[in-house]
Design a protein around this motif. Structure first.
Motif, PDB file in Angstrom:
ATOM      1  N   ARG A 189       0.837  -1.205   0.000  1.00  0.00           N
ATOM      2  CA  ARG A 189       0.000   0.000   0.000  1.00  0.00           C
ATOM      3  C   ARG A 189       0.869   1.252   0.000  1.00  0.00           C
ATOM      4  NH1 ARG A 189      -3.276  -1.765   5.232  1.00  0.00           N
ATOM      5  NH2 ARG A 189      -1.313  -2.837   5.531  1.00  0.00           N
ATOM      6  N   ILE A 190       0.394   2.287  -0.667  1.00  0.00           N
ATOM      7  CA  ILE A 190       1.068   3.581  -0.647  1.00  0.00           C
ATOM      8  C   ILE A 190       0.019   4.676  -0.646  1.00  0.00           C
ATOM      9  CG2 ILE A 190       1.248   3.749  -3.172  1.00  0.00           C
ATOM     10  CD1 ILE A 190       4.006   5.123  -2.690  1.00  0.00           C
ATOM     11  N   GLY A 191       0.259   5.719   0.080  1.00  0.00           N
ATOM     12  CA  GLY A 191      -0.685   6.821   0.148  1.00  0.00           C
ATOM     13  C   GLY A 191      -0.497   7.799  -0.995  1.00  0.00           C
ATOM     14  N   VAL A 192      -1.609   8.286  -1.542  1.00  0.00           N
ATOM     15  CA  VAL A 192      -1.576   9.299  -2.602  1.00  0.00           C
ATOM     16  C   VAL A 192      -1.975  10.630  -1.985  1.00  0.00           C
ATOM     17  CG1 VAL A 192      -2.551  10.037  -4.801  1.00  0.00           C
ATOM     18  CG2 VAL A 192      -2.113   7.609  -4.388  1.00  0.00           C
ATOM     19  N   VAL A 193      -1.125  11.635  -2.146  1.00  0.00           N
ATOM     20  CA  VAL A 193      -1.341  12.942  -1.527  1.00  0.00           C
ATOM     21  C   VAL A 193      -1.635  13.978  -2.601  1.00  0.00           C
ATOM     22  CG1 VAL A 193      -0.366  14.720  -0.026  1.00  0.00           C
ATOM     23  CG2 VAL A 193       0.251  12.312   0.317  1.00  0.00           C
ATOM     24  N   ILE A 194      -2.672  14.774  -2.372  1.00  0.00           N
ATOM     25  CA  ILE A 194      -3.007  15.864  -3.296  1.00  0.00           C
ATOM     26  C   ILE A 194      -3.052  17.149  -2.480  1.00  0.00           C
ATOM     27  CG2 ILE A 194      -4.653  16.705  -5.014  1.00  0.00           C
ATOM     28  CD1 ILE A 194      -5.783  13.874  -5.176  1.00  0.00           C
ATOM     29  N   PHE A 195      -2.237  18.105  -2.860  1.00  0.00           N
ATOM     30  CA  PHE A 195      -2.191  19.369  -2.118  1.00  0.00           C
ATOM     31  C   PHE A 195      -3.205  20.371  -2.664  1.00  0.00           C
ATOM     32  CE2 PHE A 195       2.003  17.552  -1.158  1.00  0.00           C
ATOM     33  CZ  PHE A 195       2.013  17.699   0.227  1.00  0.00           C
ATOM     34  N   LYS A 196      -3.314  21.488  -2.006  1.00  0.00           N
ATOM     35  CA  LYS A 196      -4.380  22.465  -2.224  1.00  0.00           C
ATOM     36  C   LYS A 196      -4.553  22.860  -3.692  1.00  0.00           C
ATOM     37  CE  LYS A 196      -6.006  26.952  -0.570  1.00  0.00           C
ATOM     38  NZ  LYS A 196      -5.733  28.092   0.341  1.00  0.00           N
ATOM     39  N   ASP A 197      -3.475  23.204  -4.380  1.00  0.00           N
ATOM     40  CA  ASP A 197      -3.575  23.724  -5.745  1.00  0.00           C
ATOM     41  C   ASP A 197      -4.097  22.669  -6.741  1.00  0.00           C
ATOM     42  OD1 ASP A 197      -2.655  26.120  -4.829  1.00  0.00           O
ATOM     43  OD2 ASP A 197      -0.555  25.750  -5.384  1.00  0.00           O
ATOM     44  N   GLU A 198      -3.847  21.386  -6.438  1.00  0.00           N
ATOM     45  CA  GLU A 198      -4.228  20.327  -7.374  1.00  0.00           C
ATOM     46  C   GLU A 198      -5.534  19.620  -6.981  1.00  0.00           C
ATOM     47  OE1 GLU A 198      -0.843  20.564  -6.327  1.00  0.00           O
ATOM     48  OE2 GLU A 198      -0.589  21.710  -8.183  1.00  0.00           O
ATOM     49  N   ILE A 199      -6.095  19.968  -5.842  1.00  0.00           N
ATOM     50  CA  ILE A 199      -7.300  19.267  -5.388  1.00  0.00           C
ATOM     51  C   ILE A 199      -8.439  19.397  -6.403  1.00  0.00           C
ATOM     52  CG2 ILE A 199      -9.149  19.305  -3.658  1.00  0.00           C
ATOM     53  CD1 ILE A 199      -7.057  19.857  -1.545  1.00  0.00           C
ATOM     54  N   GLN A 200      -8.637  20.612  -6.920  1.00  0.00           N
ATOM     55  CA  GLN A 200      -9.724  20.837  -7.872  1.00  0.00           C
ATOM     56  C   GLN A 200      -9.510  20.040  -9.153  1.00  0.00           C
ATOM     57  OE1 GLN A 200     -12.386  22.616  -7.011  1.00  0.00           O
ATOM     58  NE2 GLN A 200     -13.423  22.126  -8.938  1.00  0.00           N
ATOM     59  N   GLN A 201      -8.251  19.895  -9.551  1.00  0.00           N
ATOM     60  CA  GLN A 201      -7.935  19.178 -10.788  1.00  0.00           C
ATOM     61  C   GLN A 201      -8.314  17.694 -10.698  1.00  0.00           C
ATOM     62  OE1 GLN A 201      -3.822  19.561 -11.958  1.00  0.00           O
ATOM     63  NE2 GLN A 201      -3.927  17.829 -13.410  1.00  0.00           N
ATOM     64  N   PHE A 202      -8.077  17.095  -9.554  1.00  0.00           N
ATOM     65  CA  PHE A 202      -8.308  15.652  -9.417  1.00  0.00           C
ATOM     66  C   PHE A 202      -9.589  15.317  -8.652  1.00  0.00           C
ATOM     67  CE2 PHE A 202      -3.693  16.147  -9.903  1.00  0.00           C
ATOM     68  CZ  PHE A 202      -3.461  15.304 -10.990  1.00  0.00           C
ATOM     69  N   ASN A 203     -10.364  16.342  -8.377  1.00  0.00           N
ATOM     70  CA  ASN A 203     -11.609  16.130  -7.648  1.00  0.00           C
ATOM     71  C   ASN A 203     -12.575  15.258  -8.478  1.00  0.00           C
ATOM     72  OD1 ASN A 203     -13.361  16.388  -5.495  1.00  0.00           O
ATOM     73  ND2 ASN A 203     -14.274  18.275  -6.256  1.00  0.00           N
ATOM     74  N   HIS A 204     -13.234  14.345  -7.839  1.00  0.00           N
ATOM     75  CA  HIS A 204     -14.242  13.451  -8.437  1.00  0.00           C
ATOM     76  C   HIS A 204     -13.660  12.459  -9.446  1.00  0.00           C
ATOM     77  CE1 HIS A 204     -17.123  15.980  -6.483  1.00  0.00           C
ATOM     78  NE2 HIS A 204     -16.848  17.036  -7.247  1.00  0.00           N
ATOM     79  N   ILE A 205     -12.356  12.289  -9.461  1.00  0.00           N
ATOM     80  CA  ILE A 205     -11.760  11.320 -10.391  1.00  0.00           C
ATOM     81  C   ILE A 205     -11.728   9.921  -9.771  1.00  0.00           C
ATOM     82  CG2 ILE A 205      -9.593  10.618 -11.499  1.00  0.00           C
ATOM     83  CD1 ILE A 205      -9.078  13.439 -12.261  1.00  0.00           C
ATOM     84  N   PHE A 206     -11.284   9.846  -8.531  1.00  0.00           N
ATOM     85  CA  PHE A 206     -11.094   8.546  -7.882  1.00  0.00           C
ATOM     86  C   PHE A 206     -12.398   8.050  -7.259  1.00  0.00           C
ATOM     87  CE2 PHE A 206      -6.883  10.537  -7.808  1.00  0.00           C
ATOM     88  CZ  PHE A 206      -6.110   9.531  -8.384  1.00  0.00           C
ATOM     89  N   GLU A 207     -12.669   6.751  -7.445  1.00  0.00           N
ATOM     90  CA  GLU A 207     -13.827   6.099  -6.849  1.00  0.00           C
ATOM     91  C   GLU A 207     -13.400   4.782  -6.211  1.00  0.00           C
ATOM     92  OE1 GLU A 207     -17.240   5.686  -9.359  1.00  0.00           O
ATOM     93  OE2 GLU A 207     -16.804   7.533 -10.462  1.00  0.00           O
ATOM     94  N   ASN A 208     -14.137   4.394  -5.189  1.00  0.00           N
ATOM     95  CA  ASN A 208     -13.826   3.136  -4.510  1.00  0.00           C
ATOM     96  C   ASN A 208     -13.961   1.952  -5.461  1.00  0.00           C
ATOM     97  OD1 ASN A 208     -13.210   4.168  -1.983  1.00  0.00           O
ATOM     98  ND2 ASN A 208     -15.337   4.135  -1.305  1.00  0.00           N
ATOM     99  N   HIS A 209     -13.062   0.974  -5.280  1.00  0.00           N
ATOM    100  CA  HIS A 209     -13.107  -0.309  -5.987  1.00  0.00           C
ATOM    101  C   HIS A 209     -12.876  -0.171  -7.506  1.00  0.00           C
ATOM    102  CE1 HIS A 209     -14.515  -1.772  -2.189  1.00  0.00           C
ATOM    103  NE2 HIS A 209     -15.621  -1.039  -2.265  1.00  0.00           N
ATOM    104  N   LYS A 210     -12.255   0.929  -7.929  1.00  0.00           N
ATOM    105  CA  LYS A 210     -11.879   1.070  -9.332  1.00  0.00           C
ATOM    106  C   LYS A 210     -10.362   1.152  -9.433  1.00  0.00           C
ATOM    107  CE  LYS A 210     -16.085   3.014 -11.314  1.00  0.00           C
ATOM    108  NZ  LYS A 210     -16.671   4.065 -12.197  1.00  0.00           N
ATOM    109  N   SER A 211      -9.839   0.789 -10.598  1.00  0.00           N
ATOM    110  CA  SER A 211      -8.393   0.736 -10.803  1.00  0.00           C
ATOM    111  C   SER A 211      -7.937   1.873 -11.709  1.00  0.00           C
ATOM    112  CB  SER A 211      -7.999  -0.608 -11.428  1.00  0.00           C
ATOM    113  OG  SER A 211      -8.484  -1.675 -10.651  1.00  0.00           O
ATOM    114  N   TYR A 212      -6.732   2.433 -11.409  1.00  0.00           N
ATOM    115  CA  TYR A 212      -6.245   3.587 -12.165  1.00  0.00           C
ATOM    116  C   TYR A 212      -4.768   3.418 -12.475  1.00  0.00           C
ATOM    117  CZ  TYR A 212     -10.554   5.722 -10.451  1.00  0.00           C
ATOM    118  OH  TYR A 212     -11.867   5.973 -10.160  1.00  0.00           O
ATOM    119  N   ALA A 213      -4.367   3.960 -13.607  1.00  0.00           N
ATOM    120  CA  ALA A 213      -2.952   4.057 -13.973  1.00  0.00           C
ATOM    121  C   ALA A 213      -2.519   5.497 -13.738  1.00  0.00           C
ATOM    122  CB  ALA A 213      -2.748   3.673 -15.439  1.00  0.00           C
TER     123      ALA A 213
END
Length: 469
Positions: A5-29
């Motif tokens: 396991r590894i944690g993914v960190v998103i800081f303030k400036d990039e939060i809006q960019q990646f908002n609503h992209i990640f969902e539970n039980h889905k896989s991403y590259a």
């Protein structure tokens, strides 16, 4: 997949960019992320590194389905060993049976932030129990799912939780890196043990017994007269004898489904004053008031839910069904009287809700345990006895014998009736009760049956004796 396991960190400036992209039980590259040393001031999925998403990072959902449950690798710690991790703030993995799920509630941090938290209680296969605080999303999502299936006593696995002491009792709490699995496939031992017990009441009794064992023993005299010497940050237990259930005829209440507070009713309108809403439905919950004594000291103990269920002997819905027609037809209702004179251990916290009024302790007990003394029968409380020359036995599930009468007719009449009815003679029958209302109801039943058989002039009631079976 090796389960790392590894944690993914998103800081303030990039939060809006990646908002609503990640969902539970889905896989991403994920490509063009920045790997850096993890901040040791926080709890991380990986002990050494974390992945930071930048403006130039790309995230793409892939079609491959990954079974997360099969990829997580645990290093389970035994409950008795958790205490050693408190001071080094080490994150650990645990597995246990869920025996209690509380409602989600709001709380305020030391910095004034508002967060959601939900408490659950886990027990291992050696009857050790621990309280776990689920925070934020886990309190809502996984905690909500656990609440729906709490009656099943599900087995769960928790990764990356930390330990702390609260009121002298060991507790766990989730972190941002925590993961929960409900009914994990990697702990057949716990599931097999749970299937072997197959008794929710026994599970609760074992857990409460273990909690009481860890608390500090005190006397009622110490609490009432020397409370200033005791800590509000510790749990205590004391032994006491139950004299009476103060609210025997109303040991339950309709509660709000959100906050568990009692619902006020005005005609067809219901209202929860705490939530300030009109609930469309309510949930029945136990609330018993036990009048207890220890030597010359008195206490009024309030018990809710699991502790009350142990005292009554069944869940609240089952109790309500048993008293639907008539209270005295319910073995659970009669059992409230039969436990009079029994000795229990009560686990309490001496917080602000614990008060002393006119020399009496008023407190909520979180756990109870009935004291079973070897080779000693429960104390008998005798008030009255009913005697009769001829006796007809009335039996229920508990085989409680009720009612006798004494005939004054001649021996010839007595023998004729005895032969005709096949009735035993010259016996004392014991009626179990602790209040006049129950006794009077039994008298009416006895009188009605006696009148129909022998005539009202043949019946003589002398006394009523009450005993505990």
């Amino acid at each position: 997949m090796d389960g790392t396991r590894i944690g993914v960190v998103i800081f303030k400036d990039e939060i809006q960019q990646f908002n609503h992209i990640f969902e539970n039980h889905k896989s991403y590259a994920i490509s063009n992320g920045q790997v850096q040393q993890s901040n040791q001031d926080y709890f991380n999925a990986h002990p050494l590194m974390e992945l930071v998403l930048k403006k130039y990072t790309t995230v793409k959902e892939i079609g491959e389905t990954i079974n997360v449950d099969s990829t997580i690798v645990y290093n389970f710690m035994k409950f008795p060993d958790i205490d050693s991790t408190i001071h080094n703030r080490k994150a650990i993995d645990v597995c246990g049976i869920v025996i209690k799920v509380k409602d989600k509630k709001k709380t305020h941090t030391a910095r004034g932030a508002t967060k959601y938290v939900r408490e659950i209680t886990l027990m291992d296969n050696e009857c050790h129990s621990v309280i776990v605080s689920l925070w934020e999303d886990m309190a809502t999502n996984e905690g909500g799912e656990l609440q729906e299936i709490a009656a099943e006593n599900p087995v769960i696995s928790l990764a990356q939780v930390t330990a702390r002491k609260y009121q002298g009792e060991l507790q766990l709490q989730t972190t941002m890196a925590s993961i929960m699995q409900i009914y994990p496939t990697n702990d057949e031992v716990l599931q097999a043990w749970l299937a072997q017990i197959n008794d929710p009441l026994k599970i609760q009794a074992l857990a409460m017994k273990e909690r009481i064992k860890k608390a500090n023993k005190v006397t009622l005299h110490e609490i009432i007269h020397n409370r200033f010497l005791l800590s509000e940050d510790e749990y205590y237990f004391f032994k006491a004898t139950v004299n009476k259930v103060e609210n025997k005829s109303y040991i339950w209440y309709d509660s709000c489904t959100k906050c568990n507070s009692a619902i006020s009713k005005n005609g067809d309108t219901m209202a929860c004053r705490k939530c300030n809403i009109e609930p469309s439905e309510t949930t029945p919950r136990y609330r018993l008031l036990l009048n207890v004594t220890q030597e010359n000291e008195r206490a009024l103990i309030t018990i809710f839910e699991e502790a009350a269920m142990l005292y009554v002997g069944c869940p609240v819905n089952e109790y309500l069904m048993s008293v639907e027609k008539e209270e005295n037809d319910s073995k659970y209702f009669r059992g409230l009287s039969l436990q009079r004179g029994m000795e229990f251990q009560f686990l309490i916290a001496l917080n602000k809700k614990a008060t002393i009024v006119n020399g009496q302790l008023n407190v909520v007990a979180e756990a109870i345990e009935k004291i079973q003394l070897e080779n000693q029968k429960p104390a008998k409380h005798v008030d009255k006895i009913v005697q009769r020359k001829k006796i007809k036995t009335i039996q229920d599930e508990d085989e409680i014998l009720m009612g006798t009468s004494k005939a004054k007719n001649s021996n010839t009449t007595t023998k004729r009736r005895q032969t005709k009815k096949n009735i035993n003679c010259d016996e004392n029958v014991y009626i179990s009760s602790d209040d006049d209302e129950t006794i009077q109801q039994l008298f009416k039943k006895i009188k009605k049956k006696s009148d129909s058989t022998y005539g009202s002039k043949d019946v003589q009631f002398i006394q009523v004796k009450k005993e505990k079976s």
